[in-house]
Design a protein around this motif. Structure first.
Motif, PDB file in Angstrom:
ATOM      1  N   LEU A  73      -5.038  -7.454  -1.528  1.00 47.38           N
ATOM      2  CA  LEU A  73      -4.057  -7.502  -2.610  1.00 47.38           C
ATOM      3  C   LEU A  73      -4.631  -8.367  -3.733  1.00 47.38           C
ATOM      4  O   LEU A  73      -4.524  -9.589  -3.727  1.00 47.38           O
ATOM      5  N   ASN A  74      -5.269  -7.700  -4.689  1.00 43.26           N
ATOM      6  CA  ASN A  74      -5.915  -8.388  -5.807  1.00 43.26           C
ATOM      7  C   ASN A  74      -4.957  -8.514  -6.978  1.00 43.26           C
ATOM      8  O   ASN A  74      -4.517  -7.508  -7.540  1.00 43.26           O
ATOM      9  N   ILE A  75      -4.667  -9.757  -7.348  1.00 43.16           N
ATOM     10  CA  ILE A  75      -3.780 -10.022  -8.476  1.00 43.16           C
ATOM     11  C   ILE A  75      -4.672 -10.538  -9.602  1.00 43.16           C
ATOM     12  O   ILE A  75      -4.683 -11.718  -9.950  1.00 43.16           O
TER      13      ILE A  75
ATOM     14  N   LYS B 203      -3.872  -3.808 -11.778  1.00 46.89           N
ATOM     15  CA  LYS B 203      -2.777  -2.990 -11.244  1.00 46.89           C
ATOM     16  C   LYS B 203      -1.587  -3.818 -10.755  1.00 46.89           C
ATOM     17  O   LYS B 203      -0.455  -3.335 -10.781  1.00 46.89           O
ATOM     18  N   PHE B 204      -1.843  -5.043 -10.295  1.00 47.26           N
ATOM     19  CA  PHE B 204      -0.788  -5.792  -9.609  1.00 47.26           C
ATOM     20  C   PHE B 204      -0.566  -7.179 -10.208  1.00 47.26           C
ATOM     21  O   PHE B 204      -0.145  -8.100  -9.506  1.00 47.26           O
TER      22      PHE B 204
ATOM     23  N   ASN C 214       1.684  -8.041 -12.376  1.00 49.23           N
ATOM     24  CA  ASN C 214       3.120  -8.316 -12.369  1.00 49.23           C
ATOM     25  C   ASN C 214       3.553  -8.655 -10.939  1.00 49.23           C
ATOM     26  O   ASN C 214       3.246  -7.901 -10.008  1.00 49.23           O
ATOM     27  N   PRO C 215       4.241  -9.783 -10.726  1.00 48.86           N
ATOM     28  CA  PRO C 215       4.619 -10.165  -9.360  1.00 48.86           C
ATOM     29  C   PRO C 215       5.393  -9.096  -8.603  1.00 48.86           C
ATOM     30  O   PRO C 215       5.185  -8.904  -7.403  1.00 48.86           O
ATOM     31  N   ASP C 216       6.264  -8.383  -9.282  1.00 52.12           N
ATOM     32  CA  ASP C 216       7.026  -7.323  -8.601  1.00 52.12           C
ATOM     33  C   ASP C 216       6.105  -6.209  -8.119  1.00 52.12           C
ATOM     34  O   ASP C 216       6.275  -5.683  -7.004  1.00 52.12           O
ATOM     35  N   ASP C 217       5.122  -5.863  -8.946  1.00 52.34           N
ATOM     36  CA  ASP C 217       4.169  -4.829  -8.548  1.00 52.34           C
ATOM     37  C   ASP C 217       3.335  -5.309  -7.356  1.00 52.34           C
ATOM     38  O   ASP C 217       3.036  -4.534  -6.434  1.00 52.34           O
ATOM     39  N   ALA C 218       2.948  -6.582  -7.385  1.00 52.18           N
ATOM     40  CA  ALA C 218       2.155  -7.134  -6.290  1.00 52.18           C
ATOM     41  C   ALA C 218       2.959  -7.172  -4.992  1.00 52.18           C
ATOM     42  O   ALA C 218       2.442  -6.842  -3.913  1.00 52.18           O
ATOM     43  N   ILE C 219       4.222  -7.553  -5.091  1.00 49.41           N
ATOM     44  CA  ILE C 219       5.079  -7.592  -3.899  1.00 49.41           C
ATOM     45  C   ILE C 219       5.292  -6.187  -3.347  1.00 49.41           C
ATOM     46  O   ILE C 219       5.245  -5.967  -2.127  1.00 49.41           O
ATOM     47  N   ASN C 220       5.490  -5.216  -4.231  1.00 48.27           N
ATOM     48  CA  ASN C 220       5.641  -3.833  -3.771  1.00 48.27           C
ATOM     49  C   ASN C 220       4.383  -3.343  -3.070  1.00 48.27           C
ATOM     50  O   ASN C 220       4.459  -2.658  -2.037  1.00 48.27           O
ATOM     51  N   GLN C 221       3.228  -3.680  -3.623  1.00 41.88           N
ATOM     52  CA  GLN C 221       1.981  -3.280  -2.989  1.00 41.88           C
ATOM     53  C   GLN C 221       1.799  -3.994  -1.650  1.00 41.88           C
ATOM     54  O   GLN C 221       1.338  -3.388  -0.665  1.00 41.88           O
ATOM     55  N   GLY C 222       2.184  -5.265  -1.590  1.00 47.55           N
ATOM     56  CA  GLY C 222       2.121  -5.991  -0.322  1.00 47.55           C
ATOM     57  C   GLY C 222       2.993  -5.342   0.736  1.00 47.55           C
ATOM     58  O   GLY C 222       2.585  -5.179   1.893  1.00 47.55           O
ATOM     59  N   ASN C 223       4.201  -4.955   0.351  1.00 46.31           N
ATOM     60  CA  ASN C 223       5.093  -4.276   1.301  1.00 46.31           C
ATOM     61  C   ASN C 223       4.496  -2.951   1.761  1.00 46.31           C
ATOM     62  O   ASN C 223       4.607  -2.585   2.936  1.00 46.31           O
ATOM     63  N   LYS C 224       3.862  -2.237   0.852  1.00 45.07           N
ATOM     64  CA  LYS C 224       3.229  -0.966   1.201  1.00 45.07           C
ATOM     65  C   LYS C 224       2.118  -1.183   2.228  1.00 45.07           C
ATOM     66  O   LYS C 224       2.027  -0.457   3.228  1.00 45.07           O
ATOM     67  N   LEU C 225       1.282  -2.177   2.008  1.00 44.55           N
ATOM     68  CA  LEU C 225       0.191  -2.477   2.937  1.00 44.55           C
ATOM     69  C   LEU C 225       0.732  -2.852   4.315  1.00 44.55           C
ATOM     70  O   LEU C 225       0.190  -2.446   5.350  1.00 44.55           O
ATOM     71  N   LEU C 226       1.813  -3.614   4.337  1.00 44.38           N
ATOM     72  CA  LEU C 226       2.416  -4.012   5.613  1.00 44.38           C
ATOM     73  C   LEU C 226       3.003  -2.806   6.331  1.00 44.38           C
ATOM     74  O   LEU C 226       2.855  -2.661   7.551  1.00 44.38           O
ATOM     75  N   GLN C 227       3.690  -1.947   5.589  1.00 45.98           N
ATOM     76  CA  GLN C 227       4.270  -0.738   6.188  1.00 45.98           C
ATOM     77  C   GLN C 227       3.192   0.177   6.756  1.00 45.98           C
ATOM     78  O   GLN C 227       3.403   0.881   7.748  1.00 45.98           O
ATOM     79  N   GLU C 228       2.033   0.161   6.139  1.00 52.96           N
ATOM     80  CA  GLU C 228       0.918   0.991   6.603  1.00 52.96           C
ATOM     81  C   GLU C 228       0.218   0.404   7.826  1.00 52.96           C
ATOM     82  O   GLU C 228      -0.595   1.086   8.452  1.00 52.96           O
ATOM     83  N   GLY C 229       0.531  -0.869   8.146  1.00 45.27           N
ATOM     84  CA  GLY C 229      -0.033  -1.443   9.357  1.00 45.27           C
ATOM     85  C   GLY C 229      -0.917  -2.648   9.180  1.00 45.27           C
ATOM     86  O   GLY C 229      -1.620  -3.046  10.122  1.00 45.27           O
TER      87      GLY C 229
END
Length: 271
Positions: A8-10, A20-21, A23-38
């Motif tokens: 997760l590169n900010i 891409k990330f 914006n904190p909201d965008d970074a958090i959304n990407q973090g959630n996506k990575l977690l959901q993916e495993g």
């Protein structure tokens, strides 16, 4: 089974996903996506290590990563902080980070006395020592060759292990990343030699982290393949890491690796 670190590169200038990330909201959304993916860990960075990157101030680096750390740590998410600055590392641990991923192998200037006391307070804390041919943000010119790269990496690891253990840091807290791509050399065969000889590194340094995701050496041997087109090459390389039971794998595309890992493991099973 490997523990997967979702990248997760900010930053503005990371080679694959700079800008891409931010914006904190965008970074958090990407973090959630990575977690959901495993993903087992989120590997968070506010300072790019791209060869063309410039240093941001410590204040800016912390401003980028702090909201993401503050959001995920209370939820029990394991955060790895990709930073080589001692003050940022210290702030991260105080905020709940439990892995420090240092591209300089803890050689960057500054006082690191805090590591000893912090690791006593948080015995689960992990320190990842990464090898870089210039002990800093990667540069394009290197004197490493395929013939001498393993010896150089081993020597670097031994030196850093000795130094950190002398600071009363337990060896069990230390993990080792050989660095890949421009952290080793502009010659892609230097990176491939490391991959070919992972078993040698593992004999002395079994707690390895390896990150090959979308890196330059993969694109170079395939005719300067653009970054977005390196996913198949990345996966082939990551399957090689699974074969050698590398304990930590750092990647951009967690879902792809998790699916491949499941199929790989099923193919190895015998009745």
């Amino acid at each position: 089974m490997a523990e997967i670190f979702g990248i997760l590169n900010i930053t503005t200038d990371s080679f694959s996903d700079g800008g891409k990330f931010l914006n904190p909201d965008d970074a958090i959304n990407q973090g959630n996506k990575l977690l959901q993916e495993g993903a087992d860990w989120l590997d968070v960075s506010g300072q790019s290590s791209n060869i063309n990157a410039s240093l941001v101030s410590e204040e800016e680096e912390w401003r980028r990563v702090e909201p993401i750390i503050r959001h995920f740590v209370p939820k029990g998410v394991r955060i790895s902080l990709d930073s080589f600055r001692p003050e940022i590392q210290k702030k991260g641990i105080e905020a709940g980070v439990r892995c420090i991923n240092d591209i300089t192998g803890f050689t960057y200037e500054g006082d690191r006395d805090f590591l000893s006391s912090y690791i006593k307070k948080h015995p689960e804390l992990k320190l990842i020592i990464m090898h870089s041919h210039n002990r800093n943000i990667a540069k394009s010119k290197s004197n490493l060759t395929p013939e001498k790269v393993i010896r150089k990496v081993q020597t670097f690891f031994r030196d850093r292990r000795s130094d950190l253990v002398s600071m009363d840091i337990p060896e069990s807290a230390l993990y080792f990343d050989p660095g890949m791509g421009f952290f080793l050399s502009e010659d892609p065969m230097v990176s491939f030699r490391v991959l070919q000889e992972l078993e040698i590194l593992k004999l002395e340094f079994p707690r390895l982290m390896v990150g090959v995701s979308r890196k330059s050496f993969l694109g170079n041997v395939l005719g300067d393949l653009p970054i977005p087109d390196r996913e198949f090459a990345t996966l082939a390389c990551e399957l090689h890491l699974l074969r050698y039971k590398i304990p930590f794998i750092r990647t951009h595309n967690v879902l792809k690796l998790r699916q491949a890992e499941k199929i790989w493991n099923l193919c190895q099973e015998k009745e």
